[in-house]
Design a protein around this motif. Structure first.
Motif, short mmCIF file in Angstrom:
data_model
loop_
_atom_site.label_atom_id
_atom_site.label_comp_id
_atom_site.label_asym_id
_atom_site.label_seq_id
_atom_site.Cartn_x
_atom_site.Cartn_y
_atom_site.Cartn_z
N VAL A 258 82.11 80.95 49.02
CA VAL A 258 80.50 81.02 48.76
C VAL A 258 80.16 83.05 49.94
N ASP A 259 78.97 83.19 49.09
CA ASP A 259 78.36 84.37 48.99
C ASP A 259 78.24 84.93 50.80
N GLY A 260 78.38 85.55 51.44
CA GLY A 260 78.16 86.04 52.57
C GLY A 260 77.55 87.44 52.40
N GLY A 261 77.02 88.00 51.66
CA GLY A 261 75.98 89.20 51.35
C GLY A 261 76.68 90.17 51.15
N VAL B 205 76.89 84.81 57.90
CA VAL B 205 76.68 82.72 57.77
C VAL B 205 75.36 82.36 56.99
N VAL B 206 74.45 83.62 57.57
CA VAL B 206 72.92 82.97 57.42
C VAL B 206 73.20 83.20 55.68
N HIS B 207 73.97 83.92 55.48
CA HIS B 207 73.72 84.52 53.86
C HIS B 207 74.68 83.51 52.69
N ALA B 208 75.46 82.77 54.00
CA ALA B 208 76.78 82.18 53.54
C ALA B 208 75.38 80.59 52.89
N ALA C 87 72.24 81.06 63.48
CA ALA C 87 71.45 80.35 61.71
C ALA C 87 70.57 79.71 62.11
N ALA C 88 70.13 78.95 62.74
CA ALA C 88 68.49 77.73 62.38
C ALA C 88 67.25 78.78 62.90
N ARG D 39 63.05 81.96 58.59
CA ARG D 39 62.56 83.04 58.40
C ARG D 39 63.30 84.01 56.88
N VAL D 40 63.99 83.21 56.34
CA VAL D 40 64.59 83.57 55.13
C VAL D 40 65.02 82.86 54.07
#
Length: 339
Positions: free
Chosen positions: A50-53, A131-134, A162-163, A168-169
């Motif tokens: 997966v993409d982590g940015g 991790v948030v991006h993922a 992350a939560a 916000r994102v």
């Protein structure tokens, strides 16, 4: 649906010992004794990246449920430090939720599992943005709703942080549950060095050094540490990692960077549960007792369980499997009723 609570966990002697609970939680003996159903999440699992940015790639495993016309939702699971998607506690929880009709995504943090070759830079505990991006990539690629997240130990810390960012994102996370999360990293580091028995630090250091050797092998052109640094104990090697591989100016600044102590979780807007044990020998219960939490965050302190153990009996299954499942299912049922 009746939710389980920490006070209801009362294992037989000698599983009332936090040390025995902790040592058994990740032991090979436990893995051998587990029933075959505890590894069901591995069967039919799809290995994915997966993409982590920013070019970061994180590995994981996705398992689709097969027992309902539509899944209850998507359960995302975070392992602890030097664990992986195949850690015993992750497999048990994933298999339990799969049996209840959840699709399961198990995420490896950077440099965990067999992912050392995916990214050149080292893992450290302040890499929350990737991790948030993922999570955003996971939510987009696997659309089952609701999304509920559970994490263990350092993974619990990552889950809570992350939560605090998902609203916000724009990531539609509905609920988070953290089992024995690291709260105050400085206090936890001190506990491992000064209070906990020596073999806990030895266990984590052995696994960390093995991981760093795997990283060095994956990128032989990059010297990550001097041998003198690798031979240090936990605090010394952590400080060397911070000064060599992060932008933090000191060890304390780094530790503060992933703390969720005090009133930090006041910004957490979604429902959350924190489960810990009073006899956890790795993370002091005082860290939890000093938390200043908003009304939507439930703090549940059990008398027994050790660090991420909560082992019921000599069958080696964990109370946390049902504990997490009842709460996840309640979230899904509430969403279905309101929808």
């Amino acid at each position: 649906m009746n939710l389980l609570h920490g006070k209801d966990f009362r294992p037989p002697w000698p599983l009332t010992s936090g040390h025995i609970q902790t040592m058994l939680s990740s032991s090979g003996v436990r893995r051998m004794l587990l029933p075959r159903a505890a590894t069901a999440v591995q069967r039919g699992a799809e290995a994915v990246v997966v993409d982590g940015g920013g070019g970061v790639r994180l590995s994981g495993a996705y398992t689709a449920q097969q027992i309902r016309p539509q899944p209850r939702g998507l359960a995302v699971l975070f392992h602890g430090w030097e664990g992986s998607v195949d850690s015993t506690y992750v497999l048990q929880t994933g298999s339990r939720l799969l049996a209840d009709g959840w699709d399961i995504f198990r995420l490896n943090f950077r440099d965990h599992g067999d992912s050392h070759g995916l990214n050149e830079a080292l893992f450290h505990s302040c890499r929350i943005d990737e991790v948030v991006h993922a999570l955003g990539d996971i939510a987009q690629r696997w659309p089952a709703r609701p999304i509920a997240l559970a994490g263990f130990s350092l993974g619990g810390n990552f889950a809570l942080r992350a939560a605090m960012q998902t609203s916000r994102v724009g990531i539609p996370l509905s609920y988070v549950l953290a089992v024995c999360p690291i709260i105050d990293p400085g206090e936890g580091l001190f506990s491992l060095e000064e209070t906990a028995p020596w073999f806990y630090q030895a266990y984590f250091m052995r696994k960390w050094r093995h991981s760093l050797q795997a990283k060095q092998k994956a990128f032989p052109q990059h010297q990550y540490f001097e041998m003198s640094e690798l031979n240090q104990h936990l605090r010394g090697l952590t400080e060397a990692m911070v000064l060599r591989h992060t932008d933090f100016q000191s060890l304390q600044q780094y530790l503060d960077g992933y703390s969720v102590a005090g009133d930090i979780m006041q910004s957490l807007q979604i429902p959350a549960t924190i489960l810990t044990a009073r006899d956890d020998p790795v993370i002091p219960v005082s860290s939890f007792e000093k938390l200043e939490l908003p009304p939507n965050v439930e703090l549940d302190i059990a008398s027994y369980g050790g660090h991420c153990g909560f082992i019921r009996d000599w069958g080696m299954t964990s109370y946390t499997d049902d504990y997490i499942a009842t709460r996840f299912n309640a979230v899904a049922d509430a969403g279905a009723a309101s929808g």
